[in-house]
Design an enzyme around this catalytic site. Structure first.
Site, PDB file in Angstrom:
ATOM      1  N   CYS A  68      -6.988  -5.959 -21.201  1.00 28.33           N
ATOM      2  CA  CYS A  68      -6.912  -5.929 -22.511  1.00 28.33           C
ATOM      3  C   CYS A  68      -8.083  -5.582 -23.274  1.00 28.33           C
ATOM      4  O   CYS A  68      -9.205  -6.130 -23.058  1.00 28.33           O
ATOM      5  CB  CYS A  68      -6.509  -7.140 -23.222  1.00 28.33           C
ATOM      6  SG  CYS A  68      -5.189  -8.243 -22.645  1.00 28.33           S
ATOM      7  N   GLU A 126      -3.566   5.816 -23.041  1.00 20.89           N
ATOM      8  CA  GLU A 126      -3.738   5.137 -21.573  1.00 20.89           C
ATOM      9  C   GLU A 126      -2.534   4.192 -21.489  1.00 20.89           C
ATOM     10  O   GLU A 126      -1.992   3.764 -22.661  1.00 20.89           O
ATOM     11  CB  GLU A 126      -5.008   4.294 -21.463  1.00 20.89           C
ATOM     12  CG  GLU A 126      -6.073   5.566 -21.439  1.00 20.89           C
ATOM     13  CD  GLU A 126      -7.259   4.817 -21.097  1.00 20.89           C
ATOM     14  OE1 GLU A 126      -8.377   5.483 -20.211  1.00 20.89           O
ATOM     15  OE2 GLU A 126      -7.812   3.566 -21.251  1.00 20.89           O
ATOM     16  N   CYS A 157     -11.125  -4.331 -35.118  1.00 19.28           N
ATOM     17  CA  CYS A 157     -11.569  -5.597 -34.536  1.00 19.28           C
ATOM     18  C   CYS A 157     -12.700  -5.494 -33.710  1.00 19.28           C
ATOM     19  O   CYS A 157     -12.755  -4.313 -32.871  1.00 19.28           O
ATOM     20  CB  CYS A 157     -10.302  -5.889 -33.562  1.00 19.28           C
ATOM     21  SG  CYS A 157      -8.683  -6.192 -34.377  1.00 19.28           S
ATOM     22  N   CYS A 167     -12.919  -5.266 -29.578  1.00 22.51           N
ATOM     23  CA  CYS A 167     -11.934  -4.117 -29.130  1.00 22.51           C
ATOM     24  C   CYS A 167     -12.694  -2.889 -28.808  1.00 22.51           C
ATOM     25  O   CYS A 167     -12.863  -2.118 -29.741  1.00 22.51           O
ATOM     26  CB  CYS A 167     -10.471  -4.228 -29.858  1.00 22.51           C
ATOM     27  SG  CYS A 167      -9.434  -2.803 -29.067  1.00 22.51           S
ATOM     28  N   CYS A 187      -7.237   3.813 -33.162  1.00 21.61           N
ATOM     29  CA  CYS A 187      -6.806   2.648 -33.750  1.00 21.61           C
ATOM     30  C   CYS A 187      -7.519   2.708 -35.200  1.00 21.61           C
ATOM     31  O   CYS A 187      -8.710   2.995 -35.093  1.00 21.61           O
ATOM     32  CB  CYS A 187      -6.804   1.249 -33.165  1.00 21.61           C
ATOM     33  SG  CYS A 187      -6.246  -0.033 -33.945  1.00 21.61           S
ATOM     34  N   CYS A 203       2.332  -1.766 -20.027  1.00 19.89           N
ATOM     35  CA  CYS A 203       1.744  -2.114 -21.472  1.00 19.89           C
ATOM     36  C   CYS A 203       1.460  -0.573 -21.916  1.00 19.89           C
ATOM     37  O   CYS A 203       0.916   0.226 -21.367  1.00 19.89           O
ATOM     38  CB  CYS A 203       0.253  -2.585 -21.176  1.00 19.89           C
ATOM     39  SG  CYS A 203      -0.841  -2.770 -22.807  1.00 19.89           S
TER      40      CYS A 203
HETATM   41  N1  SAH Z   1      -3.145  -3.810 -32.033  1.00 20.67           N
HETATM   42  C1  SAH Z   1      -2.296  -4.913 -31.528  1.00 20.67           C
HETATM   43  C2  SAH Z   1      -2.099  -4.535 -29.898  1.00 20.67           C
HETATM   44  C3  SAH Z   1      -3.365  -3.705 -29.125  1.00 20.67           C
HETATM   45  S1  SAH Z   1      -4.574  -5.271 -28.567  1.00 20.67           S
HETATM   46  C4  SAH Z   1      -3.220  -6.343 -31.600  1.00 20.67           C
HETATM   47  O1  SAH Z   1      -4.164  -6.370 -32.107  1.00 20.67           O
HETATM   48  O2  SAH Z   1      -2.221  -7.218 -31.189  1.00 20.67           O
HETATM   49  C5  SAH Z   1      -3.818  -6.259 -27.505  1.00 20.67           C
HETATM   50  C6  SAH Z   1      -4.520  -7.503 -27.184  1.00 20.67           C
HETATM   51  O3  SAH Z   1      -5.686  -7.434 -26.582  1.00 20.67           O
HETATM   52  C7  SAH Z   1      -4.706  -8.224 -28.693  1.00 20.67           C
HETATM   53  O4  SAH Z   1      -4.441  -9.583 -28.728  1.00 20.67           O
HETATM   54  C8  SAH Z   1      -6.235  -8.098 -28.734  1.00 20.67           C
HETATM   55  O5  SAH Z   1      -6.817  -9.212 -29.443  1.00 20.67           O
HETATM   56  C9  SAH Z   1      -6.468  -8.129 -27.448  1.00 20.67           C
HETATM   57  N2  SAH Z   1      -7.920  -7.562 -26.864  1.00 20.67           N
HETATM   58  C10 SAH Z   1      -8.547  -6.768 -27.577  1.00 20.67           C
HETATM   59  N3  SAH Z   1      -9.733  -6.452 -27.154  1.00 20.67           N
HETATM   60  C11 SAH Z   1      -9.920  -7.404 -26.094  1.00 20.67           C
HETATM   61  C12 SAH Z   1     -10.825  -7.592 -25.183  1.00 20.67           C
HETATM   62  N4  SAH Z   1     -12.056  -6.755 -25.088  1.00 20.67           N
HETATM   63  N5  SAH Z   1     -10.852  -8.473 -24.201  1.00 20.67           N
HETATM   64  C13 SAH Z   1      -9.718  -9.026 -24.358  1.00 20.67           C
HETATM   65  N6  SAH Z   1      -8.883  -9.048 -25.198  1.00 20.67           N
HETATM   66  C14 SAH Z   1      -8.724  -7.928 -25.921  1.00 20.67           C
END
Ligand code: SAH
Length: 359
Positions: free
Chosen positions: A343, A97, A121, A124, A117, A110
């Site tokens: 995000c 996406e 985390c 996420c 991945c 984006c």
């Molecule tokens: N792997 C990279 C890029 C992808 S995530 C990274 O971690 O930076 C991009 C951003 O979205 C990151 O800052 C992550 O912490 C945030 N993110 C992930 N899941 C989220 C959620 N459910 N709500 C808000 N932000 C989120």
């Protein structure tokens, strides 16, 4: 390995590499130049569309298994706030996406760097998919070309002004392809974006950050901090056990920044987990003295994580406190959450549903 795995992918090659390839097929340099333009300026989806190239060259490339990776647009969703999410399919049938986010006179795209991945985390959605594979450089840049084509159709005159590697995946886990995609996207024949308008976001992979620091042309760097101490970060971002906060910050202190450039820290606010004023105090202390800004991202809920978004008051209080303590702090208002484009929500609805059923 299938033929496709070994195949040379035209969309992943630089101009110089294309010229070399074409020379290997007995053709002069200008043919390489033409071919590169077809792929990166005209965005051809297959070599057959490159109509001014000699048929013999096309046949010879095809014979050698040279391909031109193209993603297919599987679906476009449009949010009430103007955000667009495109679901794209790879040649091997994977879904990724990309999201287009209008903001005043800016249009930020984006993009994804991996299918799924490998990191876990906890908040996420993409993390729950696991890693299927890295995207090729060609697949990374094609997201931009397809988004450009969509804008040309639906919003003529609007251009992509900023690019963030914040979609699915961990860009520094796919280092070489991401770097190659930057070379392609900053080329004036292609998307012609300045590296100053491109941001790579990482969970904080220390070796990858060090390697990035040694590159001649560096994009902006964003780092997902997401907690104010190791205890909480170990839980929400298990990669912290390998690269704890202080090791990460020391690496960032040594990261070469261009003049007036800052590191962006991202901080996902999770209700009851990392959102107190004490957290705000600790974050400000960690970041003191850093040329940086802090993006506070209220958690975007999805069915795969147990967390909640804090109340408006808690979000405001947190942001205000860090700001008062001298850190440039911005609130990232959720965009496109009605179409799960915000995000951390990128995981494809169907795949999410399957995962929820499996639990
Ligand atoms: N792997 C990279 C890029 C992808 S995530 C990274 O971690 O930076 C991009 C951003 O979205 C990151 O800052 C992550 O912490 C945030 N993110 C992930 N899941 C989220 C959620 N459910 N709500 C808000 N932000 C989120």
């Amino acid at each position: 390995m299938s033929r496709q795995d070994k195949a040379v992918d035209l969309r992943s090659l630089t101009l110089e590499q294309t010229v070399t390839l074409v020379a290997e097929h007995g053709q002069p340099a200008y043919r390489g130049d033409q071919l590169w333009r077809w792929v990166h300026r005209n965005g051809v989806r297959s070599l057959d569309e490159a109509s001014n190239l000699p048929g013999a060259l096309r046949a010879s490339l095809d014979e050698a298994g040279v391909i031109c990776t193209a993603l297919e647009v599987a679906d476009v969703q449009r949010s009430v706030d103007g955000t667009r999410k495109m679901r794209l399919e790879t040649r091997d049938g994977r879904s990724i996406e990309t999201v287009l986010i209008p903001d005043g006179d800016k249009m930020t795209q984006c993009i994804s760097s991996q299918v799924g991945c490998a990191l876990d985390c906890q908040f996420c959605a993409t993390a729950k998919l696991g890693l299927t594979r890295n995207l090729t450089a060609g697949e990374i840049v094609d997201q931009v070309y397809l988004a450009k084509a969509l804008l040309a159709e639906e919003a003529p005159g609007q251009r992509i002004t900023n690019l963030v590697y914040m979609g699915m995946g961990e860009p520094l886990h796919n280092f070489d392809h991401v770097m190659q995609s930057l070379v392609l996207l900053t080329h004036d024949v292609g998307a012609n974006l300045s590296h100053r308008r491109i941001t790579v976001s990482t969970v904080g992979l220390v070796p990858g950050i060090r390697k990035l620091g040694k590159q001649e042309v560096r994009p902006n760097l964003a780092v997902s901090l997401n907690a104010s101490n190791d205890e909480v970060r170990d839980v929400v971002m298990p990669i912290n056990k390998k690269y704890p906060i202080e090791v990460l910050l020391q690496t960032l202190r040594e990261f070469p920044l261009e003049k007036r450039r800052r590191i962006t820290f991202e901080y996902v606010l999770l209700a009851g987990v990392n959102d107190t004023l004490d957290d705000a105090d600790r974050v400000a202390k960690l970041l003191r003295g850093f040329p940086c800004k802090l993006n506070v991202i209220p958690f975007n809920p999805h069915p795969l994580a147990p967390y909640k978004r804090p109340s408006r008051e808690t979000i405001d209080a947190f942001q205000q406190r860090v700001r008062e303590l001298g850190i440039a702090t911005y609130l990232r208002t959720p965009r496109g959450d009605d179409i799960a484009a915000a995000c951390g929500q990128l995981a494809n609805r169907e795949q999410q549903q399957e995962l929820v059923q499996l639990r």
